[in-house]
Write a protein that holds these residues in place. Structure first.
Motif, PDB file in Angstrom:
ATOM      1  N   GLN A   7      26.052  41.655  31.785  1.00 16.34           N
ATOM      2  CA  GLN A   7      25.576  40.485  31.064  1.00 16.34           C
ATOM      3  C   GLN A   7      25.264  40.908  29.629  1.00 16.34           C
ATOM      4  N   CYS A  13      16.844  37.367  31.487  1.00 15.03           N
ATOM      5  CA  CYS A  13      16.552  38.074  32.732  1.00 15.03           C
ATOM      6  C   CYS A  13      15.079  37.860  33.056  1.00 15.03           C
ATOM      7  N   THR A  15      11.339  39.319  34.221  1.00 14.88           N
ATOM      8  CA  THR A  15      10.475  40.489  34.213  1.00 14.88           C
ATOM      9  C   THR A  15       9.032  40.006  34.379  1.00 14.88           C
ATOM     10  N   VAL A  28      14.852  47.120  40.112  1.00 13.09           N
ATOM     11  CA  VAL A  28      15.853  46.338  39.388  1.00 13.09           C
ATOM     12  C   VAL A  28      16.673  45.593  40.435  1.00 13.09           C
ATOM     13  N   HIS A  30      19.988  42.927  40.911  1.00 15.47           N
ATOM     14  CA  HIS A  30      21.152  42.246  40.337  1.00 15.47           C
ATOM     15  C   HIS A  30      21.549  41.191  41.368  1.00 15.47           C
ATOM     16  N   TYR A  31      21.222  39.952  41.087  1.00  8.02           N
ATOM     17  CA  TYR A  31      21.423  38.863  42.042  1.00  8.02           C
ATOM     18  C   TYR A  31      22.900  38.522  42.190  1.00  8.02           C
ATOM     19  N   SER A  36      22.494  37.269  37.683  1.00  8.44           N
ATOM     20  CA  SER A  36      21.348  37.526  36.816  1.00  8.44           C
ATOM     21  C   SER A  36      20.634  38.807  37.255  1.00  8.44           C
ATOM     22  N   TRP A  37      19.694  39.245  36.440  1.00  2.53           N
ATOM     23  CA  TRP A  37      18.976  40.498  36.658  1.00  2.53           C
ATOM     24  C   TRP A  37      17.475  40.264  36.630  1.00  2.53           C
ATOM     25  N   ALA A  38      16.740  41.128  37.357  1.00  2.00           N
ATOM     26  CA  ALA A  38      15.280  41.180  37.282  1.00  2.00           C
ATOM     27  C   ALA A  38      14.868  42.635  37.118  1.00  2.00           C
ATOM     28  N   VAL A  52      10.570  35.361  31.177  1.00  7.71           N
ATOM     29  CA  VAL A  52      12.019  35.337  30.968  1.00  7.71           C
ATOM     30  C   VAL A  52      12.250  35.867  29.566  1.00  7.71           C
ATOM     31  N   SER A  54      15.252  38.458  27.061  1.00  8.90           N
ATOM     32  CA  SER A  54      16.653  38.861  26.956  1.00  8.90           C
ATOM     33  C   SER A  54      16.874  40.233  27.590  1.00  8.90           C
ATOM     34  N   MET A  55      18.080  40.431  28.082  1.00  8.24           N
ATOM     35  CA  MET A  55      18.460  41.744  28.613  1.00  8.24           C
ATOM     36  C   MET A  55      18.246  42.820  27.546  1.00  8.24           C
TER      37      MET A  55
END
Length: 92
Positions: A7, A13, A15, A28, A30-31, A36-38, A52, A54-55
């Protein structure tokens, strides 16, 4: 610097405020549904502390997460402490 995640740096993302305040990223995700990422600290989450961002902002604050940039969708990467080895597992 070469961007390693699937992405773009300006993609949102998930956090927590603790991670933004300097707590290490220990989990971490990765859905698989939307890619998307957390990036979380592994503590029990208080929804009021979710953020929320940005990466790119996560990578700037925690450049060590680049070690799991190749994490496949549907997977988690978990470690016990900052600097510890990442262990990959299927996201439940």
């Amino acid at each position: 610097m070469e961007w390693k995640f699937d992405q773009a740096p300006n993609v949102a993302c998930i956090t927590s405020q603790a991670v933004l305040d300097g707590s290490p990223v220990l989990v971490v995700t990765h859905y698989s549904d939307d890619h998307s990422w957390a990036f979380l600290d592994g503590a029990e989450g208080d929804p009021a502390q979710a953020r929320v961002v940005s990466m790119g902002s996560i990578v700037r604050l925690h450049p060590d997460v680049e070690a799991v940039a190749d994490l496949l969708p549907g997977m988690n990467a978990v470690r016990s402490a900052a600097g510890a080895a990442w262990h990959r597992e299927a996201h439940a």
